[in-house]
Scaffold this motif. Structure first.
Motif, short mmCIF file in Angstrom:
data_model
loop_
_atom_site.label_atom_id
_atom_site.label_comp_id
_atom_site.label_asym_id
_atom_site.label_seq_id
_atom_site.Cartn_x
_atom_site.Cartn_y
_atom_site.Cartn_z
N PRO A 104 -54.70 72.77 -23.78
CA PRO A 104 -53.61 71.81 -23.99
C PRO A 104 -52.81 72.07 -25.27
O PRO A 104 -51.89 71.33 -25.57
N PHE A 105 -53.18 73.11 -26.01
CA PHE A 105 -52.58 73.33 -27.32
C PHE A 105 -51.54 74.44 -27.30
O PHE A 105 -51.79 75.53 -26.80
N ARG A 106 -50.38 74.14 -27.87
CA ARG A 106 -49.29 75.12 -28.01
C ARG A 106 -49.28 75.60 -29.44
O ARG A 106 -49.26 74.80 -30.38
N MET A 107 -49.32 76.90 -29.62
CA MET A 107 -49.27 77.48 -30.95
C MET A 107 -48.04 78.36 -31.03
O MET A 107 -47.69 79.04 -30.06
N VAL A 108 -47.36 78.34 -32.17
CA VAL A 108 -46.16 79.14 -32.37
C VAL A 108 -46.37 80.01 -33.61
O VAL A 108 -46.82 79.53 -34.64
N SER A 109 -46.06 81.28 -33.47
CA SER A 109 -46.22 82.22 -34.57
C SER A 109 -44.93 82.99 -34.78
O SER A 109 -44.26 83.37 -33.82
N LEU A 110 -44.60 83.23 -36.03
CA LEU A 110 -43.48 84.10 -36.38
C LEU A 110 -44.07 85.40 -36.90
O LEU A 110 -44.80 85.40 -37.88
N ILE A 111 -43.79 86.49 -36.19
CA ILE A 111 -44.30 87.80 -36.58
C ILE A 111 -43.13 88.77 -36.60
O ILE A 111 -42.03 88.46 -36.14
N SER A 112 -43.36 89.96 -37.11
CA SER A 112 -42.28 90.94 -37.14
C SER A 112 -41.95 91.38 -35.72
O SER A 112 -42.81 91.39 -34.83
N ARG A 113 -40.72 91.74 -35.51
CA ARG A 113 -40.30 92.27 -34.21
C ARG A 113 -41.11 93.52 -33.90
O ARG A 113 -41.52 93.74 -32.76
N GLU A 114 -41.32 94.34 -34.92
CA GLU A 114 -42.09 95.57 -34.74
C GLU A 114 -43.49 95.27 -34.21
O GLU A 114 -43.97 95.93 -33.28
N ALA A 115 -44.16 94.26 -34.76
CA ALA A 115 -45.51 93.91 -34.30
C ALA A 115 -45.48 93.40 -32.86
O ALA A 115 -46.33 93.78 -32.04
N ALA A 116 -44.51 92.56 -32.54
CA ALA A 116 -44.39 92.05 -31.17
C ALA A 116 -44.17 93.18 -30.18
O ALA A 116 -44.74 93.19 -29.09
N ASP A 117 -43.34 94.15 -30.57
CA ASP A 117 -43.07 95.29 -29.70
C ASP A 117 -44.32 96.17 -29.55
O ASP A 117 -44.66 96.60 -28.44
N GLU A 118 -45.03 96.44 -30.67
CA GLU A 118 -46.24 97.27 -30.61
C GLU A 118 -47.31 96.62 -29.73
O GLU A 118 -48.03 97.31 -29.02
N LEU A 119 -47.41 95.29 -29.80
CA LEU A 119 -48.40 94.57 -28.99
C LEU A 119 -47.91 94.36 -27.56
O LEU A 119 -48.66 93.87 -26.72
N GLU A 120 -46.67 94.70 -27.31
CA GLU A 120 -46.04 94.53 -25.99
C GLU A 120 -46.17 93.09 -25.51
O GLU A 120 -46.45 92.83 -24.34
N LEU A 121 -45.93 92.15 -26.42
CA LEU A 121 -46.05 90.73 -26.09
C LEU A 121 -44.92 90.30 -25.16
O LEU A 121 -43.76 90.59 -25.39
N GLN A 122 -45.30 89.58 -24.12
CA GLN A 122 -44.35 89.03 -23.17
C GLN A 122 -45.02 87.85 -22.48
O GLN A 122 -46.25 87.72 -22.52
N PRO A 123 -44.24 86.96 -21.87
CA PRO A 123 -44.85 85.83 -21.16
C PRO A 123 -45.88 86.35 -20.15
O PRO A 123 -45.64 87.32 -19.42
N GLY A 124 -47.05 85.73 -20.16
CA GLY A 124 -48.13 86.14 -19.27
C GLY A 124 -49.17 87.01 -19.95
O GLY A 124 -50.25 87.23 -19.41
N SER A 125 -48.87 87.51 -21.16
CA SER A 125 -49.84 88.33 -21.89
C SER A 125 -50.99 87.46 -22.39
O SER A 125 -50.78 86.33 -22.84
N LEU A 126 -52.20 87.98 -22.32
CA LEU A 126 -53.35 87.34 -22.92
C LEU A 126 -53.32 87.70 -24.40
O LEU A 126 -53.11 88.86 -24.76
N ALA A 127 -53.51 86.72 -25.28
CA ALA A 127 -53.47 86.98 -26.72
C ALA A 127 -54.41 86.03 -27.44
O ALA A 127 -54.82 85.00 -26.90
#
Length: 143
Positions: free
Chosen positions: A98-121
């Motif tokens: 039930p918990f929503r968490m929001v993180s601000l990270i570098s674009r580079e990190a998001a791209d390297e992790l290939e983060l997208q909706p549906g990703s497990l993290a």
């Protein structure tokens, strides 16, 4: 000493179970429900905390999705629901139960992790950066 108590429906919401589950746990002796006179049944916050800790320790989520060893102890596994990228930063939203968490990270990190909706993290939170607040005190019953 002030003891916070919770109604059955509040306890159920906090533990993400049904009201009936709370009542069954009381019948089986897992927790104790109390009643003041003819008022609604309630559970002491200390007892609710004990049961919440038991549930967390029994969770199979960590075993199902193991993560690398780290110094950060506050780790929450969830599903990425939104990623907003700009040229330098990315805003990543994670839903963990039930918990929503929001993180601000570098674009580079998001791209390297290939983060997208549906990703497990896994979101990790350093304890020195966690704020604690109380909900509206008018809703809490204290005795």
């Amino acid at each position: 000493m002030v003891t916070t108590t919770f109604r059955v429906s509040e306890a159920a919401a906090l533990l993400a179970v049904s009201d009936d589950t709370i009542r069954r746990w009381a019948e089986s002796g897992r927790l104790t429900l109390e009643r003041d006179g003819s008022g609604p049944q309630h559970i002491a916050g200390t007892e609710l905390a004990r049961v919440a800790q038991e549930i967390g320790e029994a969770s199979t989520l960590g075993a199902a999705f193991p993560t690398a060893k780290a110094s950060t102890r506050n780790r929450v596994t969830g599903i990425v629901t939104r990623v907003v990228r700009d040229t330098v930063m990315a805003q990543v939203e994670l839903q963990a139960g039930p918990f929503r968490m929001v993180s601000l990270i570098s674009r580079e990190a998001a791209d390297e992790l290939e983060l997208q909706p549906g990703s497990l993290a896994v979101a990790t939170v350093k304890a020195t950066n966690v704020a604690i607040e109380l909900p509206d005190s008018a809703r809490r019953s204290e005795s």
